[in-house]
Design a protein around this motif. Structure first.
Motif, PDB file in Angstrom:
ATOM      1  N   ARG A 179      -8.545  -8.861   3.733  1.00  7.19           N
ATOM      2  CA  ARG A 179      -7.427  -9.658   3.211  1.00  7.19           C
ATOM      3  C   ARG A 179      -6.091  -9.136   3.729  1.00  7.19           C
ATOM      4  N   GLN A 180      -5.092 -10.003   3.649  1.00  8.59           N
ATOM      5  CA  GLN A 180      -3.716  -9.557   3.877  1.00  8.59           C
ATOM      6  C   GLN A 180      -3.098  -9.269   2.519  1.00  8.59           C
ATOM      7  N   THR A 181      -2.368  -8.170   2.433  1.00  6.87           N
ATOM      8  CA  THR A 181      -1.827  -7.781   1.134  1.00  6.87           C
ATOM      9  C   THR A 181      -0.305  -7.694   1.148  1.00  6.87           C
ATOM     10  N   PHE A 182       0.285  -8.278   0.145  1.00  6.35           N
ATOM     11  CA  PHE A 182       1.725  -8.150  -0.085  1.00  6.35           C
ATOM     12  C   PHE A 182       1.891  -7.361  -1.369  1.00  6.35           C
ATOM     13  N   PHE A 183       2.626  -6.305  -1.276  1.00  7.88           N
ATOM     14  CA  PHE A 183       2.719  -5.418  -2.431  1.00  7.88           C
ATOM     15  C   PHE A 183       4.184  -5.131  -2.709  1.00  7.88           C
ATOM     16  N   TYR A 184       4.626  -5.468  -3.903  1.00  5.38           N
ATOM     17  CA  TYR A 184       6.038  -5.315  -4.236  1.00  5.38           C
ATOM     18  C   TYR A 184       6.244  -4.374  -5.410  1.00  5.38           C
ATOM     19  N   SER A 185       7.209  -3.522  -5.247  1.00  5.95           N
ATOM     20  CA  SER A 185       7.551  -2.605  -6.319  1.00  5.95           C
ATOM     21  C   SER A 185       9.028  -2.268  -6.179  1.00  5.95           C
TER      22      SER A 185
END
Length: 493
Positions: A179-185
């Motif tokens: 999968r492609q992952t977008f991770f925001y913090s």
DNA sequence: AAAAAAC
């Protein structure tokens, strides 16, 4: 300057963007979208209000544009920490996916399963969910995550605060590693860092310059409140709030009033209603349909005062709030920034008034450390001490009840109605409107080494280690503007 | 000193 049309987004997405009236991407959109379209994982260090949602929604829609959903196998997954935030992402998706045939389902708690099940069975391209409800569906065998091509984790550090990290980890493991992952913090505490090291592959790290201070368009004031007697503190504080509201006069069109505790949200809402103010509570113990309805009413201008717990502190897009009141000083300084960020949005003026009791001194100091400057002290109107007439001894029990909500059973905020009537009778001469006294200390240079507020060695990394304002002064692209679709009602569908 | 989230 980059325009959306320069980015290689699906023409259908571009059309929807243009129709929504946007031309220029915000910094995070400009930086993240090209990487995202190349198929890279993205690690976004950004707050709400930076245009974060569109930075993953737009490429996600572009990428999903071809291909179609199969039953029970969503092609993408967005995880958000609160129901309201998930609902907002869903709204965003609707607007930008308008000209595509992509489908979505919003999976949040507090809502019946039936409709959600139906959508999943039919097959959806995008699942937008809170972690608990998503796993619930999964455990009921209704859902397969092996078809997930794109996964988004939004507000990861807040997930950490809320104890969702094990759930997130589990969900990650249920999706294919391709999968492609977008991770925001907003911040990168060690636990979050570990998570990204484990589940992201060579991510493009996109960081939006953090903002030190609360938006310049927000006028801030601190009202020092000292009760005349301990057992009267609660009712006197409510009265002080009413005085402050009155002192704002016409300038106040609507306001969010934050309390630290849910019981106090209920008590205050009841009290204000009793004084004929148009107020309604919102917090996590209330029924979801009520939460949704209340928020809608507030957004539509049908409700003037939203009395809220920190469920409403972050991320909520509410247009045109003229005032924010902190009925209680937030315990964590970063919450202060989030709370007052509900006003002064999109370049509008806003005012944030915080009521502080003597015992709040250390929290005030922490806020000032975080902001890097003192909060202007407001001259308070009608001194409580000058008005001993209130709270006659006729209703002692009543007020004690309100003053000590913790000892009461929760869930039944009936104490509030026992609130003393006498207060209402006398409309104190409210003179001297709050005149913010200019800060004494010289304003500090913004970006120099900032004294961090928190006592560094914390048992557990929590909250934003570096939580900054999520409202920047100037607004670009989809930054702070609140599109019309946010004013529409949303429901799980 | 709290809140949030699954049933």
């Amino acid at each position: 300057m980059t325009k959306f049309s320069d980015l290689k987004l699906d023409p259908k997405v571009l059309k929807a963007i243009a129709e929504a009236g946007y031309e220029t991407p915000t910094p995070i959109q400009e930086q993240a979208i090209p990487h995202a379209l190349e198929g890279r994982d993205v690690l976004g260090i950004a707050q709400t209000g930076t245009g974060k949602t569109a930075s993953f929604t737009l490429p996600m829609i572009t990428r999903l544009g071809r291909g179609r959903a199969r039953a029970r196998m969503p092609r993408s997954l967005v995880l958000a920490p609160t129901r309201e935030l998930a609902a907002q992402v869903a709204e965003n998706f609707d607007i930008y996916a308008k000209y595509t045939r992509l489908t979505k389902a919003l999976l949040i708690g507090g809502v019946a399963f039936g409709e959600q099940d139906k959508l999943i069975d039919r097959g959806v391209d995008v699942l937008i969910a809170t972690p608990g409800r998503l796993l619930d569906h999964f455990e009921r065998g209704k859902l397969l995550l092996t078809g997930v091509e794109v996964m988004v984790v939004d507000e990861a550090d807040r997930m950490l605060d809320m104890g969702f990290i094990p759930d997130i980890e589990r969900i990650f493991k249920l999706t294919p590693f391709t999968r492609q992952t977008f991770f925001y913090s907003a911040t990168m505490p060690p636990e979050i860092e570990r998570l990204t090291n484990t589940f992201l592959q060579g991510p493009a790290r996109v960081e939006v310059a953090r903002q030190a201070t609360a938006s310049e368009t927000i006028e801030q004031a601190l009202v020092e409140f000292r009760p005349s007697r301990r057992d009267r503190a609660a009712s006197e504080k409510r009265r002080r709030l009413r005085d402050l509201i009155e002192a704002e006069g016409e300038r106040l069109t609507n306001a969010i009033i934050f309390c630290n505790r849910k019981v106090d949200v209920d008590i205050l809402a009841k009290s204000l209603k009793k004084y004929k103010l148009d107020a309604a509570p919102i917090h996590g113990d209330l029924d979801q349909s009520l939460r949704t309805r209340t928020l809608d009413r507030f957004r539509n201008g049908e409700l003037k005062f939203l009395i809220a717990s920190d469920v409403a502190a972050r991320g909520l897009d509410v247009p045109a709030v003229s005032h924010v009141f902190n009925f209680d000083v937030p315990i964590h300084p970063e919450d202060y920034v989030h709370r007052i960020g509900r006003t002064g949005r999109a370049g509008r003026d806003g005012k944030a008034v915080t009521i502080a009791a003597p015992a709040d001194a250390k929290f005030v100091t922490a806020i000032e450390d975080l902001l890097g400057k003192p909060l202007p002290r407001a001259e308070s109107p009608a001194q409580t001490a000058d008005a001993p007439a209130e709270d006659t001894p006729t209703a002692p029990a009543a007020d004690t009840a309100a003053a000590e909500p913790k000892r009461r059973r929760r869930g039944k905020p009936a104490e509030a109605k026992a609130q003393p009537a006498p207060e209402s009778v006398q409309p104190e001469p409210v003179k001297a409107e709050a005149a913010p006294v200019p800060a004494v200390a010289a304003p500090e240079p913004e970006q120099t080494a900032r004294p961090r507020a928190e006592p560094k060695p914390r048992a557990q990394p929590r909250r934003g280690e570096d939580k900054r304002d999520d409202r920047r002064g100037q607004v670009v692209g989809m930054g702070d503007h609140v599109p019309d679709f946010l004013l529409r009602e949303f429901r799980a569908s």
